[in-house]
Design an enzyme around this catalytic site. Sequence first.
Site, PDB file in Angstrom:
ATOM      1  CB  SER A  59      27.121   5.604 -24.136  1.00  0.00           C
ATOM      2  OG  SER A  59      27.471   4.395 -24.746  1.00  0.00           O
ATOM      3  CD  GLU A  60      21.071   7.612 -24.251  1.00  0.00           C
ATOM      4  OE1 GLU A  60      21.480   6.567 -23.699  1.00  0.00           O
ATOM      5  OE2 GLU A  60      20.482   7.606 -25.343  1.00  0.00           O
TER       6      GLU A  60
ATOM      7  CG  ASP B 201      10.958  10.443 -22.594  1.00  0.00           C
ATOM      8  OD1 ASP B 201       9.863  10.192 -22.121  1.00  0.00           O
ATOM      9  OD2 ASP B 201      11.135  11.314 -23.470  1.00  0.00           O
TER      10      ASP B 201
ATOM     11  CG  HIS C  81      10.481   7.871 -27.101  1.00  0.00           C
ATOM     12  ND1 HIS C  81      10.627   6.650 -26.496  1.00  0.00           N
ATOM     13  CD2 HIS C  81      11.521   7.973 -27.966  1.00  0.00           C
ATOM     14  CE1 HIS C  81      11.694   6.040 -26.985  1.00  0.00           C
ATOM     15  NE2 HIS C  81      12.263   6.827 -27.879  1.00  0.00           N
TER      16      HIS C  81
END
Length: 822
Positions: free
Chosen positions: A530-531, A556, A598
């Site tokens: 859960s960035e 990213d 990425h």
Amino acid sequence: MPKSQNIDPKIVRRSEYIEFGKIPVNQYNKTIGQEMKNYSVDDFIRIYRDMVIIREFETMLNLIKTTGEYSGISYNHPGPAHLSIGQEASAVGMAYNLSVDDYIFGSHRSHGEILAKGLSAITSLDGDTLYSIMKNYFGGNALKVVEKGFTGNIRELAINFLLYGALAEIFARENGFNKGLGGSMHAFFTPFGIYPNNAIVGGSGDISVGAALYKKINRKNGIIVCNIGDASSACGPVWEGICFATMDQYKTLWSGEYRGGLPLIFNFMNNLYGMGGQTAGETMGFGILARIGAGINPESMHAERVDGYNPLAVIDAFKRKKKIIEEKKGPVLLDTLTYRISGHSPSDASSYRSKEEIEAWQKEDSIISYGNRLIEAGIAGNGQLEEIRRQTGELMEHILNLAIDPRISPLLDLSKDPDIIGKMMFSNVSADKMEDGIPDVLMPLEENPRVRSIKTKERFYKDKDGKPVSRAKLFQLRDGLFEAIADRFYKDPTLAAWGEENRDWGGAFAVYRGLTEALPYHRLFNSPISEGAIVGTAIGYGMCGGRVIAEIMYCDFLGRCGDEVFNQLPKWQAMSGNLIRMPVIVRVSVGSKYGAQHSQDWTSLVAHIPGLKVVFPATPYDAKGLMNSALQGTDPVIFFESQRIYDTGEMFHEGGVPEGYYEIPFGDPDIKRKGEDITILTIGATLYTVIKAADILKEKYGVGAEIIDARTLVPFDYTKVLDSVKKTGKIVLASDASARGSFLKEMAQTITELAFDYLDAPPVVVGSRNWITPAYEMEQFFFPQPEWVIDAIHEKIIPLKGHRVINDFSPEKTLKLNREGV
Ligand SMILES: Cc1ncc(C[n+]2csc(CCOP(=O)(O)OP(=O)(O)O)c2C)c(N)n1
Ligand SMILES: [Mg+2]
């Protein structure tokens, strides 16, 4: 995952059913008579009075917005006013039993909650404390205004202070609670436990979880209430916040007194609408919002729908839920049913709902019906309630007059000091620790296995005989970061770190290896994927007074925490009038080899946002020194690291990386190689590409390049760069970010402006292509290569004798690429 918890296939593969417990819906049904033992007459009346104050405050704002006048007082308020007329009982009920140690967070529609919580604080605090809070807040400026000629008692004075501070804030006045920099949607007043309200729907959904973590990790009294709207239940930060708040590990892995659920109530102020979309019946599928709890954990988050039109029902619910939290069984979800009679904003034509519906809710108006019940129960007479309403009207006129008078309530004087807001963007404080205390650790640092292994490493890339040191024996950039971070964990008891795979795994790139052995769970833990909440919780933790390192595995993934990084982290220091500190470091690793999603360098995106410090070290010496500075400061730092160079040794700093503590000040670029003919300014790992280019330039063309490593993007002192350009007359700027709109362009423009007279040619930018990042095998066609730097110099600055161009930097090509948008 923790080795202590084995996952047994026999258990997880067995056949069973999930049972859901019952979720209570509007179960409160006590009469006033039955509640007599819980409330004094004064308590009952106070509840009425608080609701009336909120109603009158918002009625006044509504009239100001829609007619430009209240009780004959004219004013034009151009800014927002999201009113909650109709929702007063839910606000007063929520705040009634909270102390100033209990913090509330809110939304764009939180005037009522601010006032309810403030009124509750004013009732519970003693006179001396109240007076000292008012006197010490921004030099007592707001107090001086309301105190002048005032003859009532201290609590009445404090009510004047509360209303004036809130209204002056809404009207952007310097005497407002946040110097007028927060305004209607962000106003807050921490001494009463009123924490930021948030104009981004659902923004408080993860920030408040961080505040609850702060309480838990630092063993502070009080609970957190996250007041958010029903429509925010669809927002990422809310969902992520709920997941973060209900992780099993608090109850399974955290130990001793740290074990147990978070002290947090997600209180959905459910007025049944977003702006115009109906949550139950149209935009959501839960029917009854409280159902959300059922999917989250076995205890369904103790979810409940409570009738927010009855203040006593809400008080009763909060009392019961607070007990659950005290038993460490939180967090809790409350679906506080209410209704917004006012429009979403004063310009709302209510086209999305019928007149009959509004009238039906008006008929059940919480203030009128509660007043009637008090009268029926013989607790108050009609005259007494009318007198409360009359006095409140008078009070509101008085406060409005004070708040709109420019001599009494001026705006911040930006013509006198045009930099005044700029000065509030950062706190620029240096603090070893955020609080005194003994840091909770599991072993002396010297005994840590990583520390011991580092002791045997070479701190410079060549040994004393000038031979390159093998990678296994080399002190690497990741070791520099580790040393700074480990040191701070042993200095600052509030420091905590979280992110994906931070524990056990040791961080995806092994920076944290060794910390699992050193730190208990509550100081280093794995988060859900859960960035948004990783950063959002760090914000809540930081604004409450803790220092924190949040980690975003890949650059990213910043997109996943865009709101937290762009709208929340950078804003709250200035929006608090510079009262709040934000010692939050977000570690962001820039990838390579992993293709389009990425391997992107997004330094430029964050450097564009005012309020963030942005750092990108390229050597172990700089990484350690800059991390020390980041951890010594109290400002938000986006700390970029490059996966290309985690295992690089120190090549530049004489004597290698010092074992002891040292800081590298932010903003000071470093000359990595001296040269006379051309300046090359780099950001991040591109330094090493440029070193190769400089070697070729020297060997093949006899051109001496001066290489300057930016180290920090924000802040940035141009002095060294300008001095170099004055000497060389030429500059190339290089980094791995896609060239279009990159920070290199910003720097090139500034250098042009400041050194135009010294430049032989315009600054030249060599960035990556404006493409997707291709596979590793094709990366040399995407990221700047040494030859590109030389080509750019040849085509745009000085022709290099005998040079054959590989990469086309001609004006024709530049025009074509721009035309095509690539
Ligand atoms: C992220 C975001 N999306 C949209 C908006 C615009 N907006 C402001 S309030 C609102 C409705 C919010 O509804 P709810 O969460 O139920 O709170 P309420 O307004 O009903 O109090 C919307 C869509 C916003 N401010 N932030
Ligand atoms: Mg709503």
